[in-house]
Design a protein around this motif. Structure first.
Motif, PDB file in Angstrom:
ATOM      1  N   LEU A 615      39.999   7.253  14.515  1.00 60.65           N
ATOM      2  CA  LEU A 615      38.644   6.767  14.244  1.00 60.65           C
ATOM      3  C   LEU A 615      38.155   7.233  12.877  1.00 60.65           C
ATOM      4  O   LEU A 615      37.549   6.454  12.124  1.00 60.65           O
ATOM      5  N   ILE A 616      38.434   8.498  12.526  1.00 65.25           N
ATOM      6  CA  ILE A 616      38.024   9.010  11.216  1.00 65.25           C
ATOM      7  C   ILE A 616      38.762   8.271  10.110  1.00 65.25           C
ATOM      8  O   ILE A 616      38.174   7.910   9.074  1.00 65.25           O
ATOM      9  N   HIS A 617      40.044   8.013  10.306  1.00 65.85           N
ATOM     10  CA  HIS A 617      40.811   7.268   9.309  1.00 65.85           C
ATOM     11  C   HIS A 617      40.258   5.847   9.143  1.00 65.85           C
ATOM     12  O   HIS A 617      40.203   5.326   8.020  1.00 65.85           O
ATOM     13  N   PHE A 618      39.870   5.235  10.238  1.00 65.25           N
ATOM     14  CA  PHE A 618      39.367   3.858  10.167  1.00 65.25           C
ATOM     15  C   PHE A 618      38.019   3.811   9.447  1.00 65.25           C
ATOM     16  O   PHE A 618      37.741   2.869   8.690  1.00 65.25           O
ATOM     17  N   ILE A 619      37.191   4.834   9.656  1.00 68.66           N
ATOM     18  CA  ILE A 619      35.908   4.883   8.941  1.00 68.66           C
ATOM     19  C   ILE A 619      36.142   5.137   7.458  1.00 68.66           C
ATOM     20  O   ILE A 619      35.510   4.499   6.587  1.00 68.66           O
ATOM     21  N   ASP A 620      37.042   6.088   7.129  1.00 62.36           N
ATOM     22  CA  ASP A 620      37.350   6.363   5.724  1.00 62.36           C
ATOM     23  C   ASP A 620      37.965   5.152   5.030  1.00 62.36           C
ATOM     24  O   ASP A 620      37.842   5.003   3.808  1.00 62.36           O
ATOM     25  N   PHE A 622      37.033   2.032   5.280  1.00 64.53           N
ATOM     26  CA  PHE A 622      35.973   1.170   4.755  1.00 64.53           C
ATOM     27  C   PHE A 622      35.195   1.865   3.620  1.00 64.53           C
ATOM     28  O   PHE A 622      34.604   1.183   2.790  1.00 64.53           O
ATOM     29  N   LEU A 623      35.212   3.203   3.617  1.00 62.29           N
ATOM     30  CA  LEU A 623      34.492   3.943   2.576  1.00 62.29           C
ATOM     31  C   LEU A 623      35.360   4.230   1.356  1.00 62.29           C
ATOM     32  O   LEU A 623      34.862   4.822   0.379  1.00 62.29           O
ATOM     33  N   PHE A 624      36.623   3.825   1.377  1.00 63.09           N
ATOM     34  CA  PHE A 624      37.562   4.061   0.273  1.00 63.09           C
ATOM     35  C   PHE A 624      37.637   5.558  -0.066  1.00 63.09           C
ATOM     36  O   PHE A 624      37.695   5.944  -1.232  1.00 63.09           O
ATOM     37  N   THR A 625      37.650   6.385   0.952  1.00 63.52           N
ATOM     38  CA  THR A 625      37.727   7.832   0.750  1.00 63.52           C
ATOM     39  C   THR A 625      38.790   8.402   1.673  1.00 63.52           C
ATOM     40  O   THR A 625      39.372   7.688   2.508  1.00 63.52           O
ATOM     41  N   SER A 626      39.017   9.704   1.513  1.00 61.65           N
ATOM     42  CA  SER A 626      39.940  10.417   2.386  1.00 61.65           C
ATOM     43  C   SER A 626      39.292  11.726   2.810  1.00 61.65           C
ATOM     44  O   SER A 626      38.506  12.310   2.073  1.00 61.65           O
ATOM     45  N   GLN A 637      48.974   6.618   2.703  1.00 57.51           N
ATOM     46  CA  GLN A 637      48.105   5.904   3.629  1.00 57.51           C
ATOM     47  C   GLN A 637      46.853   5.384   2.941  1.00 57.51           C
ATOM     48  O   GLN A 637      46.427   4.250   3.183  1.00 57.51           O
ATOM     49  N   VAL A 638      46.254   6.182   2.062  1.00 61.18           N
ATOM     50  CA  VAL A 638      44.999   5.778   1.412  1.00 61.18           C
ATOM     51  C   VAL A 638      45.190   4.548   0.538  1.00 61.18           C
ATOM     52  O   VAL A 638      44.394   3.591   0.625  1.00 61.18           O
ATOM     53  N   LEU A 644      44.463  -3.167   1.959  1.00 63.52           N
ATOM     54  CA  LEU A 644      44.130  -3.983   3.127  1.00 63.52           C
ATOM     55  C   LEU A 644      42.652  -4.357   3.140  1.00 63.52           C
ATOM     56  O   LEU A 644      42.289  -5.502   3.466  1.00 63.52           O
ATOM     57  N   VAL A 645      41.766  -3.415   2.775  1.00 63.48           N
ATOM     58  CA  VAL A 645      40.337  -3.734   2.741  1.00 63.48           C
ATOM     59  C   VAL A 645      40.039  -4.765   1.665  1.00 63.48           C
ATOM     60  O   VAL A 645      39.239  -5.690   1.856  1.00 63.48           O
ATOM     61  N   VAL A 646      40.698  -4.611   0.492  1.00 65.96           N
ATOM     62  CA  VAL A 646      40.494  -5.581  -0.591  1.00 65.96           C
ATOM     63  C   VAL A 646      40.966  -6.960  -0.158  1.00 65.96           C
ATOM     64  O   VAL A 646      40.308  -7.981  -0.431  1.00 65.96           O
TER      65      VAL A 646
END
Length: 833
Positions: A615-620, A622-626, A637-638, A644-646
């Motif tokens: 869940l934390i990875h999925f939220i990060d 969309f925020l383009f962070t780690s 992974q980042v 994928l988001v782009v």
């Protein structure tokens, strides 16, 4: 069954019917139920159509049939269904039916009127007889004890009453006798006393036997009255009061001899009248037998004849009025049967010229025809409740045969509950031909019966998921040996007797060699039912399972849209709609499914404490962070998540603007001639069914009509914008909506466990000293609560949620449901019963 995946090909056709054989041809078509007729005279009043006289004649016969049926009902007879479906009668047979029905109706009217008259006359005679018999008690008084017997009055001059009873001996005593309704006796007596005080003597007595009230038909006990009075004016008052109270007044002879003669005559008349009435009843029964035998067939024949004339009123006549033209929607595969029916109708009518059918082009959207059987009808009804499929659109029903019971079973997984549901549905399937089950009047029962095959599959799938969850009435079953070893843990641990005495719960460590010997062969290990973290384990398992199944289900719905694009020859939608939709879905939520499976495969019990949170990875993502504290699942992974988001964000403008810009550019481009044998792709809003019936000019212009080439791009863009917003936001909300699988599955399991704990376990533990007899009412309560709460209420809840997941989350990816059903003109047997 080929039409179950997509509605059948339907065309518009014209029927050319000879006037002499039109009736027979429509009758033959109605028996086969192939065509849906269109009204070619929409602006003509029903009273101005050609066959209005024949329709009125049928309605007159229906009125006669209604009268005959009412007479049967009054006689206590139930009109049964027609044993077989007769064909519509010809003109000569219709006249015979009309003549015989009117003759029977006339006989019934006469016999019923005679019977009513005889019954009324017989009732009056019996009432008169009772009045005379009861009057003898008042007018023939016995002599006092010890006195010589008084001779009977042999002359009319002899007084009837004793001289001591007369207050005015110089006046003549008159009598009035009759019957009155028991409810009016008190008011009648009070009014007589007030109006004629001192000038009459009234006696009232109940009739020995009850008789029918002619006004209401009820059987009541009438009251006989005998009034002695003197004076003509008093007699007139009594007569007026009797008329006001609707009394039946009968003549009362003064002499006893006359009364005896009248009683003897009444006995003779009653006997003769009873004999005549019995013969009348027998004749009436014979007439009713004829009606009960012929009326079901007549009713079916006349209703079919009326339906045929109503269809003929929708046809138009040519100039010579020797031929009728009808427009019909017809399945293409049934055109041969239609021509055979027309040929058969022409032969039956004796016409030398055959009728024929001819297809005609049209730009209208044809109706939808999906043939079903008793197994697929229930699943098709679920889809049609949302909306009838558009013409030749992909039908979700065949896929719902598997997905609907499976999604239901995920929320209803229990071997015991599923087995009860399966057995109930199996009983309905085995006895589906029983008239007692089919002809029930309870609407709820009929709903269950129509969906018996759906319930059968839901029960079977629930048994399967119950084995996966390893739950049978909330209790785990040990089918295979457990993969966990307590003995190994005890041997390799520091568990002492003091430790075991102070610790009620023990923890098994899978990292100890031999404690965990691999996964359970099928389903969940039964040892989890004894674990304190049982609910936490199932929470994680069912939540991830719901997300995975939901995304797969939605992705399958998007893929089904490809078949619509290919069938309607809208190949540009494959690139401009299907591709960005799949990229958006898979780049975000498909990647989530990948993370779930990757984490299951990569991390074991040894390094489970170091496993990162998805869940934390999925939220990060969309925020383009780690997150430094949340370690990555794999190397690189980042960057992969950013790509994928782009891609997902880039697919949104393509989905929004692709189709409108393509249509706009294609509209402005110069039109190239279409080569022979090639077909031009359809524009937005066109359907393959329209191209089937389209004229040559429509195909060359690329639209449904001459105005179709001027497309309203603002409307197209608005429609595409709504679709884009609905899809992109729906992917998020629909994925969350599938979590209801997790929630209802846990709720069902917890309710089942609570019911077992509160009822059965208390019965086993608390009543053990009493014996097994007390467990009988305990088990009865458990069974009733299981059926009422877990099977009916929880089953209905899971059904409704599965219905919502199919209607909203699955079907909106590819299904429009803006069509209308083909309603063929048919003589259905159940319509006439």
């Amino acid at each position: 069954m080929g039409s179950l995946f997509r509605s059948e090909e339907v065309c518009l056709a014209q029927l050319f019917l000879q006037s002499a054989s039109a009736y027979s041809c429509i009758s033959e078509l109605g028996e086969r139920g192939l065509l849906e007729f269109r009204d070619l005279n929409p602006k003509v009043s029903p009273f101005q159509r050609r066959f209005v006289g024949e329709v009125r004649r049928c309605e007159e016969m229906e009125k006669t049939f209604t009268f005959l049926q009412q007479e049967l009902r009054c006689a206590g007879r139930v009109l049964g269904p027609c044993p077989e479906s007769p064909r519509a009668p010809l003109a000569r047979e219709a006249l015979r039916v009309q003549e015989q029905s009117e003759q029977l109706a006339q006989e019934l009217r006469e016999v019923t009127r005679n019977r009513t008259s005889l019954r009324g006359r017989l009732r009056d005679l019996r009432q008169y007889l009772h009045v005379l018999c009861e009057g003898q008690r008042f007018t023939s008084l016995p002599a006092p004890l010890g006195s010589p017997p008084r001779p009977q009055a042999l002359s009319e001059r002899e007084p009837i009453l004793e001289p001591s009873l007369h207050q005015h001996l110089e006046r003549k005593i008159n009598f009035m006798a009759g019957v009155i309704h028991p409810w009016r006796v008190t008011a009648f007596e009070r009014l007589l006393w007030r109006a004629c005080r001192g000038y009459l003597v009234a006696s009232f007595v109940e009739m020995p036997e009850p008789m029918e009230d002619p006004a209401t038909g009820e059987s009541i006990t009438w009251v006989i009255f005998l009034i002695s009075y003197w004076g003509e004016q008093i007699g007139q008052k009594i007569r007026k009061i009797s008329d006001c109270f609707h009394c039946e007044v009968y003549p009362y002879p003064e002499s006893e001899a006359s009364r005896e003669d009248t009683i003897t005559g009444l006995h003779s008349q009653i006997h003769d009248l009873s004999t005549v009435l019995e013969e009348t009843e027998q004749y009436l029964s014979q007439v009713l037998d004829k009606v009960a035998l012929a009326l079901p067939t007549w009713r079916v024949q006349v209703q079919k004849m009326k339906a045929i004339y109503l269809m003929l009123n929708q046809c138009s006549f040519d100039v010579t009025e020797k031929c009728l033209i009808a427009e019909v929607w017809c399945p293409v595969r049934d055109l041969t049967q239609v021509q055979e029916a027309l040929r058969q109708g022409s032969y039956q009518s004796g016409s030398s010229v055959e009728c024929f059918v001819q297809r005609v082009p049209t730009s209208e959207s044809p109706p939808t025809l999906i043939r079903t059987n008793k197994f697929t009808a229930g699943f098709q009804s679920i889809v049609d409740a949302y909306g009838v499929a558009s013409y030749q659109e992909v039908n979700p029903a065949p896929y719902a045969i598997i997905t609907f019971p499976f999604i239901f079973a995920i929320m209803f997984g229990d071997v015991g509950h599923g087995l009860l549901m399966f057995l109930f549905a199996l009983w309905m399937v085995l006895y589906e031909d029983s008239p007692r089950l089919r002809q029930g009047t309870n609407e709820i029962w009929l709903t269950f019966f129509e969906g018996r095959y759906l319930i059968l599959l839901m029960g079977a799938f629930s048994i399967y998921t119950g084995f996966i969850y390893n739950e049978c009435f909330s209790k785990a079953t040990v089918i295979f040996p457990s993969a966990w070893s307590v003995a190994t843990m005890a041997n390799h641990s520091s568990w002492s007797s003091a430790y075991l005495a102070t610790h009620r719960y023990l923890t098994l460590d899978p990292n100890v060699t031999g404690v965990f010997r691999g996964p359970y062969p099928f389903g969940i290990d039964p040892i989890w039912s004894l674990a304190t973290n049982h609910l936490s384990f199932l929470n994680s398992f069912k939540m991830k399972m719901s997300v995975v199944l939901g995304i797969v289900h939605m992705g399958f719905g998007v893929v089904l849209g490809v078949f619509n694009h290919l069938h309607f020859q809208q190949r540009h939608r494959l690139v401009l709609e299907f591709l960005p939709e799949m990229i958006f879905l898979l780049a975000l939520f498909g990647y989530l499914v990948f993370l779930i499976f990757y984490k299951w495969v990569k991390f074991s019990a040894a390094d489970s404490l170091a496993a990162p949170s998805i869940l934390i990875h999925f939220i990060d993502m969309f925020l383009f962070t780690s997150n430094v504290e949340n370690l990555p699942l794999y190397q690189g992974q980042v960057p992969v998540q950013m790509v994928l988001v782009v891609l997902a964000l880039a697919s949104v403008p393509v989905l929004l603007l692709g189709t409108p810009l393509y249509l706009w550019c294609r509209q402005r481009a110069p039109r190239m001639p279409v080569a022979a044998g090639e077909q031009e792709p359809l524009l937005e809003g066109q359907e393959a069914g329209n191209s089937l019936n389209a004229t040559k000019e429509d195909v060359e212009s690329g639209g449904h009509s001459p105005d179709a080439k001027h497309l309203d791009f603002s409307e197209i863009f608005m429609h595409q914008a709504i679709h884009t917003i609905e899809y992109c936001l729906g992917c998020v909300s629909n994925t969350a909506s599938y979590l209801r699988l997790w929630a209802l599955s846990l709720a069902h399991a917890q309710l089942s466990e609570v019911l077992w704990t509160m009822v059965m376990r208390n019965g086993f533990v608390g009543l053990s000293y009493v014996g097994g007899v007390v467990l009988v009412p305990v088990f009865a309560a458990f069974a009733v609560l299981t059926v009422a709460i877990l099977l009916v209420m929880e089953g209905l809840s899971a059904f409704l949620h599965a219905l919502r997941l199919h209607w909203v989350e699955f079907q909106n990816k590819f299904y429009v449901g803006a069509g209308y059903k083909l309603c063929p003109f048919a003589f259905a047997p159940d319509t006439w019963e």
